[in-house]
Design an enzyme around this catalytic site. Structure first.
Site, PDB file in Angstrom:
ATOM      1  N   GLU A 198     -10.745   6.736   4.302  1.00 56.48           N
ATOM      2  CA  GLU A 198      -9.862   6.045   5.117  1.00 56.48           C
ATOM      3  C   GLU A 198      -9.970   6.554   6.621  1.00 56.48           C
ATOM      4  O   GLU A 198     -10.945   6.712   7.170  1.00 56.48           O
ATOM      5  CB  GLU A 198      -8.447   6.118   4.620  1.00 56.48           C
ATOM      6  CG  GLU A 198      -8.312   5.613   3.155  1.00 56.48           C
ATOM      7  CD  GLU A 198      -6.679   5.749   2.729  1.00 56.48           C
ATOM      8  OE1 GLU A 198      -6.669   5.902   1.601  1.00 56.48           O
ATOM      9  OE2 GLU A 198      -5.894   5.059   3.330  1.00 56.48           O
ATOM     10  N   ASP A 206       0.839  -1.192  -0.097  1.00 59.01           N
ATOM     11  CA  ASP A 206      -0.070   0.018  -0.001  1.00 59.01           C
ATOM     12  C   ASP A 206       0.953   1.359   0.038  1.00 59.01           C
ATOM     13  O   ASP A 206       2.261   1.052   0.184  1.00 59.01           O
ATOM     14  CB  ASP A 206      -1.038   0.028   1.318  1.00 59.01           C
ATOM     15  CG  ASP A 206      -2.201   0.794   0.889  1.00 59.01           C
ATOM     16  OD1 ASP A 206      -3.228   0.668   1.737  1.00 59.01           O
ATOM     17  OD2 ASP A 206      -2.116   1.743   0.237  1.00 59.01           O
TER      18      ASP A 206
HETATM   19  C1  GLC Z   1      -4.573   4.262  -0.015  1.00 62.39           C
HETATM   20  C2  GLC Z   1      -5.173   2.993   0.185  1.00 62.39           C
HETATM   21  C3  GLC Z   1      -5.529   2.043  -0.766  1.00 62.39           C
HETATM   22  C4  GLC Z   1      -5.158   2.627  -2.133  1.00 62.39           C
HETATM   23  C5  GLC Z   1      -3.484   3.190  -2.008  1.00 62.39           C
HETATM   24  C6  GLC Z   1      -3.577   4.089  -3.440  1.00 62.39           C
HETATM   25  O1  GLC Z   1      -3.872   4.886   1.199  1.00 62.39           O
HETATM   26  O2  GLC Z   1      -5.153   2.382   1.379  1.00 62.39           O
HETATM   27  O3  GLC Z   1      -6.678   1.536  -0.908  1.00 62.39           O
HETATM   28  O4  GLC Z   1      -5.047   1.765  -3.225  1.00 62.39           O
HETATM   29  O5  GLC Z   1      -3.201   4.089  -1.063  1.00 62.39           O
HETATM   30  O6  GLC Z   1      -4.222   5.114  -3.492  1.00 62.39           O
END
Ligand code: GLC
Length: 616
Positions: A507, A311
């Site tokens: 988030e 991530d």
């Molecule tokens: C974010 C998320 C993830 C996403 C990634 C790229 O923090 O946790 O779901 O795909 O970053 O944007």
């Protein structure tokens, strides 16, 4: 003395030479045709694994490390920067868009990155990833579908597959070939800010809706409109204590396997090309460094053959300190992470990973395994043959056909929770007062991950608000009056419709450890309406159940609309009965926030149980 060769013989020799060249062997006086032959990895007629092995054998360590590096577009000074460091992946983090933010400029941006990638000696195309989690939601003008919790309420796997296909078409129309979706999280505590990204609180719903993988990837990854899907966030992200985003999931392995793993089995069975590891921990151990869960369980026992992506700066969290170190990189890569979403400071990342390999802390065999997994997906996507945007698909972005599909999905996702005295459906000639902060706001009804990471208020992208949908459906639009605060309501109205709930978040910003009640504005609006004595319909636009038990007695009807996206007319379709409400709760609806986490079968008494929904 010169010998003149008889003409007939000359003609025969020339014909022979031409035949030999045509057969591909070096002919007399012809250029070395072996040099003119494309290398095997560039031959689409060869099996993918043969192409991978041929390409791998030609790659330097720098090129292999580059394929394991995923950077945000904002980290690159120019597309050529990508070539300099042989970067294999680029992403747009939430809201990271070109200017102007149009489908055409996305396609131009994508093609520029591909041209840079193709300018390198081996011309390995780049993967470009986005979070198209409810349509191609970074792109202004794209169709925005209901967030996953609404699709879980609709409970229709085929509908979700159709949405995946439509999303893939819009993505491909801008070049983008990789989607960080679906989120297959099983949301167990509604205080979690990502509850709306879940299809539901039981493994059954996310497992059933893994059809999104098939919609996105199509029957073949090589189809022009197919994109690579990502099952995320592996594993147990929806089960953290207190719904703490990126927190700790404290359950035994039996529960982890029973509740959180089944959607990944289904996604793998559907051929998902990538898996994103979760920020969260399992009993105190971070998933980004979890050798047992990633290498042994996901890649070993479940047989996942795609690639694992970290991530956003997820590797940085391993040692609990800011930034990333060589040790964190090798821990993550050795645990099974194949591609690291750095996403900035890629030069330092490349240097540190190289140092880890040269020191033997990351083996070349591990580097090669990661590259095989990544390169195989690029071959399967057809990127070596068709690296640029298929501009014939660009017109699908925000198309009438896709918006019609989205409207159908909105209607199917509505859950009718209360309807005393047959208040709903609305009569076509009813005089209606519409109120509430979420009635006439595309940004609010779309929620997070819409144009920007956190989402926003107002006309963030073209669409139809819920109010506009009601007005369009009403026999006489002048009979529909809007007042955000619910002022002016009186006995001249047949019914009041209050569209209230949450404003956008994404988030951790959406974590609500201190309560899930309505905000002050909504409570004041509802008080104004209740005082009038006019029948009151409440439409809740929210990413999750809210704590409304102390208010609901004053409401005649309650419709959970979730986060419908751009096609608000789908809500009006149900309010007027053009579509009967058929949605059912994908998550248990608490009677009090003190019950959280509350889930089916846990013995608590909810306000409305999992699976509940009324109809007309
Ligand atoms: C974010 C998320 C993830 C996403 C990634 C790229 O923090 O946790 O779901 O795909 O970053 O944007």
């Amino acid at each position: 003395m010169t010998y003149r060769t008889p003409r007939r013989l000359l003609v025969t020799l020339a014909a022979l030479a031409a035949a030999v060249v045509a057969l591909g062997a070096p002919g007399p006086g012809s250029p070395d045709t072996a040099a003119a032959q494309p290398p095997p990895y560039q031959d689409p007629g060869l099996p993918v694994d043969e192409r991978v092995e041929d390409l791998l054998g030609r790659m330097t360590l720098a090129e292999k490390i580059g394929q394991m590096t995923l950077v945000d577009r904002s980290a690159l000074d120019s597309p050529s920067d990508l070539a300099t460091h042989r970067i294999g992946g680029v992403l747009s983090g939430g809201g990271s868009a070109p200017t102007p933010n149009t489908a055409e400029s996305w396609a131009d941006m994508y093609d520029a990155f591909q041209d840079a990638a193709l300018s390198t000696p081996l011309a390995i195309p780049v993967l470009y990833g986005v979070d198209a989690v409810h349509g191609h939601n970074n792109v202004r003008g794209a169709t925005i579908f209901p967030h996953n919790i609404g699709l879980g309420a609709a409970g229709d796997p085929t509908l979700v597959e159709r949405i995946g296909r439509a999303t893939a078409e819009e993505m491909a129309g801008t070049g983008v070939d990789w989607n960080f979706a679906p989120c297959l999280c099983v949301a167990r505590d509604d205080r979690w800010g990502r509850t709306y990204e879940s299809f539901g609180e039981t493994p059954e719903l996310p497992t059933a809706m893994a059809t999104l993988v098939t919609g996105l990837q199509g029957e073949s990854l090589g189809d022009p409109a197919s994109v690579l899907a990502t099952a995320k966030h592996y594993v147990g992200d929806g089960g953290t204590a207190g719904g703490d985003d990126q927190g700790d999931t404290r359950i035994d392995e039996a529960e982890l396997r029973a509740v959180h793993l089944p959607p990944y089995r289904e996604a793998i069975a559907r051929g998902v090309g990538s898996v994103m590891v979760s920020y969260s921990s399992w009993n105190g151990e971070k998933l980004h460094g979890h050798d047992y869960l990633v290498n042994e369980l996901l890649k070993g026992e479940l047989g996942f053959e795609g690639f694992v992506v970290s991530d956003w700066a997820g590797v940085d969290q391993l040692d609990g300190r800011e930034g990333f170190t060589g040790a964190e990189i090798s821990d993550a890569v050795n645990a099974g992470v194949d591609m690291v979403m750095v996403p900035h400071d890629h030069v330092r990342f490349v240097e540190l990973l190289r140092a880890e390999v040269e020191a033997g802390r990351v083996t070349t065999a591990r580097v090669d395994d990661a590259n095989r997994r990544i390169l195989a997906r690029k071959f399967e996507l057809g990127l070596f043959e068709r690296p640029h945007t298929d501009r014939s698909l660009t017109a699908t972005v925000g198309s009438a056909e896709h918006r019609e599909l989205a409207r159908e999905a909105v209607a199917a996702s509505q859950v009718l929770l209360k309807n005393d005295g047959g208040t709903l459906p609305l009569a076509g000639d009813a005089r209606i007062l519409v109120a509430g902060k979420n009635a006439d706001d595309i940004g609010h009804q779309s929620g997070g991950w819409t144009i920007s990471w956190q989402g926003g208020s107002g006309e963030t992208t073209p669409g139809t608000t819920i109010l506009e949908g009601i007005r369009a459906r009403a026999g006489d639009a002048s009979q529909v009056v809007y007042d955000r605060e619910g002022e002016g309501v009186d006995g001249s109205y047949d019914v009041a419709v209050a569209v209230v709930g949450e404003t956008p978040y994404a988030e951790g910003a959406g974590d609500r450890p201190d309560g899930l009640g309505l905000d002050e504005e909504d409570r004041a609006t509802l008080a104004n309406l209740r005082a009038s004595g006019v029948p009151l319909v409440v439409v809740l636009v929210s990413g999750r159940p809210l704590d409304v038990a102390d208010e609901i007695d004053g409401w005649d009807a309650l419709l959970a609309a979730w986060l419908p996206g751009t096609e608000g007319a789908g809500v009006a379709d149900v309010l007027y009965g053009d579509r009967a409400p058929t949605g059912t709760l994908p998550v248990t609806w608490m009677a009090d926030v003190g019950q959280q986490p509350i889930n089916e079968g846990d013995g608590q008494q909810p306000l409305f149980p999992y699976g509940f929904g009324l109809t007309y």
